[in-house]
Design a protein around this motif. Sequence first.
Motif, PDB file in Angstrom:
ATOM      1  N   TYR A   1       0.811  -1.216   0.000  1.00 26.01           N
ATOM      2  CA  TYR A   1       0.000   0.000   0.000  1.00 26.01           C
ATOM      3  C   TYR A   1       0.848   1.272   0.000  1.00 26.01           C
ATOM      4  O   TYR A   1       0.317   2.372   0.204  1.00 26.01           O
ATOM      5  N   GLY A   2       2.141   1.125  -0.194  1.00 24.06           N
ATOM      6  CA  GLY A   2       3.020   2.273  -0.387  1.00 24.06           C
ATOM      7  C   GLY A   2       2.836   3.387   0.612  1.00 24.06           C
ATOM      8  O   GLY A   2       3.020   3.217   1.814  1.00 24.06           O
ATOM      9  N   SER A   3       2.413   4.574   0.118  1.00 22.53           N
ATOM     10  CA  SER A   3       2.349   5.788   0.945  1.00 22.53           C
ATOM     11  C   SER A   3       1.006   5.964   1.639  1.00 22.53           C
ATOM     12  O   SER A   3       0.525   7.081   1.798  1.00 22.53           O
ATOM     13  N   VAL A   4       0.378   4.860   2.087  1.00 26.02           N
ATOM     14  CA  VAL A   4      -0.940   4.947   2.715  1.00 26.02           C
ATOM     15  C   VAL A   4      -0.929   5.833   3.956  1.00 26.02           C
ATOM     16  O   VAL A   4      -1.920   6.495   4.273  1.00 26.02           O
ATOM     17  N   ALA A   5       0.212   5.897   4.656  1.00 28.19           N
ATOM     18  CA  ALA A   5       0.282   6.688   5.891  1.00 28.19           C
ATOM     19  C   ALA A   5       0.658   8.150   5.639  1.00 28.19           C
ATOM     20  O   ALA A   5       0.727   8.941   6.564  1.00 28.19           O
ATOM     21  N   GLU A   6       0.894   8.513   4.377  1.00 27.94           N
ATOM     22  CA  GLU A   6       1.242   9.900   4.035  1.00 27.94           C
ATOM     23  C   GLU A   6       0.012  10.646   3.541  1.00 27.94           C
ATOM     24  O   GLU A   6      -1.031  10.040   3.270  1.00 27.94           O
ATOM     25  N   GLU A   7       0.152  11.984   3.411  1.00 25.12           N
ATOM     26  CA  GLU A   7      -0.990  12.797   2.989  1.00 25.12           C
ATOM     27  C   GLU A   7      -1.354  12.590   1.526  1.00 25.12           C
ATOM     28  O   GLU A   7      -2.509  12.649   1.145  1.00 25.12           O
ATOM     29  N   LYS A   8      -0.330  12.368   0.690  1.00 26.44           N
ATOM     30  CA  LYS A   8      -0.606  12.200  -0.744  1.00 26.44           C
ATOM     31  C   LYS A   8      -1.265  10.844  -0.996  1.00 26.44           C
ATOM     32  O   LYS A   8      -1.042   9.879  -0.259  1.00 26.44           O
ATOM     33  N   VAL A   9      -2.068  10.772  -2.033  1.00 27.66           N
ATOM     34  CA  VAL A   9      -2.789   9.542  -2.359  1.00 27.66           C
ATOM     35  C   VAL A   9      -1.835   8.550  -3.009  1.00 27.66           C
ATOM     36  O   VAL A   9      -1.022   8.909  -3.858  1.00 27.66           O
ATOM     37  N   GLU A  10      -1.942   7.287  -2.596  1.00 26.74           N
ATOM     38  CA  GLU A  10      -1.074   6.216  -3.102  1.00 26.74           C
ATOM     39  C   GLU A  10      -1.651   5.653  -4.403  1.00 26.74           C
ATOM     40  O   GLU A  10      -2.766   5.117  -4.421  1.00 26.74           O
ATOM     41  N   LEU A  11      -0.894   5.746  -5.505  1.00 24.72           N
ATOM     42  CA  LEU A  11      -1.416   5.370  -6.820  1.00 24.72           C
ATOM     43  C   LEU A  11      -1.211   3.891  -7.162  1.00 24.72           C
ATOM     44  O   LEU A  11      -2.127   3.229  -7.636  1.00 24.72           O
TER      45      LEU A  11
ATOM     46  N   LEU B   1      -4.604  15.011  -5.606  1.00 28.17           N
ATOM     47  CA  LEU B   1      -3.935  13.830  -5.069  1.00 28.17           C
ATOM     48  C   LEU B   1      -2.590  14.136  -4.419  1.00 28.17           C
ATOM     49  O   LEU B   1      -1.999  13.268  -3.769  1.00 28.17           O
ATOM     50  N   GLY B   2      -2.099  15.349  -4.617  1.00 26.51           N
ATOM     51  CA  GLY B   2      -0.771  15.690  -4.085  1.00 26.51           C
ATOM     52  C   GLY B   2       0.338  15.023  -4.890  1.00 26.51           C
ATOM     53  O   GLY B   2       1.414  14.726  -4.375  1.00 26.51           O
ATOM     54  N   ARG B   3       0.052  14.767  -6.164  1.00 25.49           N
ATOM     55  CA  ARG B   3       0.997  14.107  -7.054  1.00 25.49           C
ATOM     56  C   ARG B   3       1.331  15.016  -8.232  1.00 25.49           C
ATOM     57  O   ARG B   3       0.646  15.997  -8.490  1.00 25.49           O
ATOM     58  N   THR B   4       2.376  14.671  -8.972  1.00 23.18           N
ATOM     59  CA  THR B   4       2.746  15.467 -10.141  1.00 23.18           C
ATOM     60  C   THR B   4       1.875  15.066 -11.332  1.00 23.18           C
ATOM     61  O   THR B   4       1.300  13.967 -11.367  1.00 23.18           O
ATOM     62  N   PHE B   5       1.815  15.941 -12.326  1.00 23.87           N
ATOM     63  CA  PHE B   5       1.083  15.648 -13.557  1.00 23.87           C
ATOM     64  C   PHE B   5       1.669  14.397 -14.222  1.00 23.87           C
ATOM     65  O   PHE B   5       0.935  13.551 -14.742  1.00 23.87           O
ATOM     66  N   GLU B   6       2.988  14.268 -14.178  1.00 24.77           N
ATOM     67  CA  GLU B   6       3.662  13.110 -14.782  1.00 24.77           C
ATOM     68  C   GLU B   6       3.233  11.805 -14.099  1.00 24.77           C
ATOM     69  O   GLU B   6       2.977  10.789 -14.759  1.00 24.77           O
ATOM     70  N   GLU B   7       3.133  11.837 -12.764  1.00 21.90           N
ATOM     71  CA  GLU B   7       2.743  10.627 -12.015  1.00 21.90           C
ATOM     72  C   GLU B   7       1.321  10.182 -12.366  1.00 21.90           C
ATOM     73  O   GLU B   7       1.081   8.997 -12.607  1.00 21.90           O
ATOM     74  N   VAL B   8       0.379  11.137 -12.394  1.00 21.95           N
ATOM     75  CA  VAL B   8      -1.007  10.746 -12.683  1.00 21.95           C
ATOM     76  C   VAL B   8      -1.166  10.354 -14.152  1.00 21.95           C
ATOM     77  O   VAL B   8      -1.944   9.452 -14.481  1.00 21.95           O
ATOM     78  N   SER B   9      -0.421  10.983 -15.040  1.00 24.34           N
ATOM     79  CA  SER B   9      -0.492  10.635 -16.469  1.00 24.34           C
ATOM     80  C   SER B   9       0.022   9.221 -16.706  1.00 24.34           C
ATOM     81  O   SER B   9      -0.513   8.483 -17.537  1.00 24.34           O
ATOM     82  N   SER B  10       1.064   8.839 -15.966  1.00 24.50           N
ATOM     83  CA  SER B  10       1.672   7.518 -16.177  1.00 24.50           C
ATOM     84  C   SER B  10       0.775   6.381 -15.683  1.00 24.50           C
ATOM     85  O   SER B  10       0.833   5.267 -16.206  1.00 24.50           O
ATOM     86  N   VAL B  11      -0.067   6.623 -14.667  1.00 29.51           N
ATOM     87  CA  VAL B  11      -0.954   5.552 -14.172  1.00 29.51           C
ATOM     88  C   VAL B  11      -2.335   5.595 -14.821  1.00 29.51           C
ATOM     89  O   VAL B  11      -3.072   4.607 -14.760  1.00 29.51           O
ATOM     90  N   TYR B  12      -2.673   6.709 -15.445  1.00 29.00           N
ATOM     91  CA  TYR B  12      -4.009   6.876 -16.035  1.00 29.00           C
ATOM     92  C   TYR B  12      -4.391   5.686 -16.920  1.00 29.00           C
ATOM     93  O   TYR B  12      -5.460   5.103 -16.779  1.00 29.00           O
TER      94      TYR B  12
END
Length: 565
Positions: free
Chosen positions: A57-67, A193-204
């Motif tokens: 679950y990666g960054s589940v304990a952090e504020e940003k959403v885990e992709l 999500l507190g993520r970069t555009f590159e991160e969300v584009s890569s998982v889209y």
Amino acid sequence: MANLILQGRTRAQESSSAIERMYITMRHLFNRGFYKPMGVSGDTLREALLILRPEIYGSVAEEKVELNGLLYVIDRLPFGIEECRYINLTSDEGYKNSHFKAIVPPKRRRNCYRIDEEQMNIEITRGRSEIYDILTHLTFLFIESHKIMNRVVINEQGNVTRDWQKLEKAVTSKKDLTKAEREVALTHTANILGRTFEEVSSVYGSFSCPENKERFLDIIYWLGKLAIEESIEDEKRIVTFSPVLRERLGHHIHGEIWANTIKKKLEELNLLDRPIHIISANMHSVMNTLYTSVALKNELKDKSIFDVYESLSDNKNDKLRAKVRKLALQKGMTYIEDQSGANINVQIFDTAQYVDCEYKNLIADIEDSDKPVIIVMDYAFGEQAYETMDELLKPYITTQGAKTHIDVKSISIMGKAGILEGGKGDIMIPSAHVFEGTADNYPFKNQLKKKELEGHGIDIYDGAMITVLGTSLQNRDILKFFHDSTWNVIGLEMEGAHYQKAIQSASKLRGSISPKVKVRYAYYASDNPLETGSTLASGGLGTTGVKPTYLITEKIIEQIFKERQ
């Protein structure tokens, strides 16, 4: 140094305690019959998961959403579950005979039914492990949904950010999004999500499916929407367990029907008195190993056998797979598609009909009445391994009413597992299974040896393996403890101890099968959860798993055939 060791031990103890708390809580909630995941009743599950911080679950304990964790979970839950406020876990209660269409998650064989706009029913036919798996994934999903809500709700009146308004407009739009419109929506989603555009584009693209190309945007929107309604309007999400499920759980209902279907088929084929060898594996490796050399003679002229196995593993090569399957059905294979609800399909191979194929010489001098019968059962899930193996090994009452003990000569278990030393595609040969959270241990004499599998360019490890309560709950601290401690654990999986418990009780105590039954266990590594970026959530094996799968399969078949000489 002493402080570091103490710190590691303390974290491992905290993690172990968190896992124990989660399972005790889940059992309590199941007995109670319902709970509100984001209410007081769900507090313990959420807190324990956040203490545990499982690798998957990666960054589940952090504020940003885990992709990556979100993708892993969504692949194992039914399509549209993010839109449902009510999630009902049921037994097999007849929905397959209704107008409701079964929804089967891509990475988990379970039937789910969308009852209406607000409710999803999930059928539980594989025991407690399946309930634990689903509740853990749902807990992660709800935690992530409230992260989204906390980032978009501005005040107590429920006013939301501009980013949320733009995402809502994109999702509720009835027309297909252009590339430009999609990228605008992804820009706002990245902020949410507190993520970069590159991160969300890569998982889209990984979330897209034929039913919904924009599924990623939909999932984020609906998770946030239900969390906002829960927080602002007190519209609570609720998980319920049907009365029939609570009554039936643990009674081996599906396992008994499943096992009796196999034995009845053996009786119909006049195979009940023959030597039986059981293999728990996938539905292609044994069939392909036995029949590819004849079915695909032309393809083998220019390629090695492992290259052909790789081609067979590619979903695009349906015609190649059909050729092997057709030959197998003509020369001794019987296929039993599961109708019991256990979700475990079965192949029966009558080697008396196995002629002109790769291993025919190994059994050529054996009388047909003594030639082995191989039963291949698809993977069980967690505790379901005990139920299915326990029922399969029990004596059978024939149609004439005679009690018959099946002559089980060997049981082989082959599957994927997490490795704690090495990497994806390596092979583990266990000498014992240790059940997580207890000191229960099951040592055995493994007929597969490390030296037999060496020399093929694959690293082989042997030692004890831990049978975990759920792969989705393992974190680095607890796994490192297993690896570094005197338990000498080389890997983790979910079924080994359950299989061995059933085998030992049937052979040593109940007398259902011979006490001399031979066992073989071998696993190939699907991931290394101690390595960052190598967990199950980081993606599948691809073709990396082909060679170890078939190498193990070949050794199992060779041993089965040579046993009769």
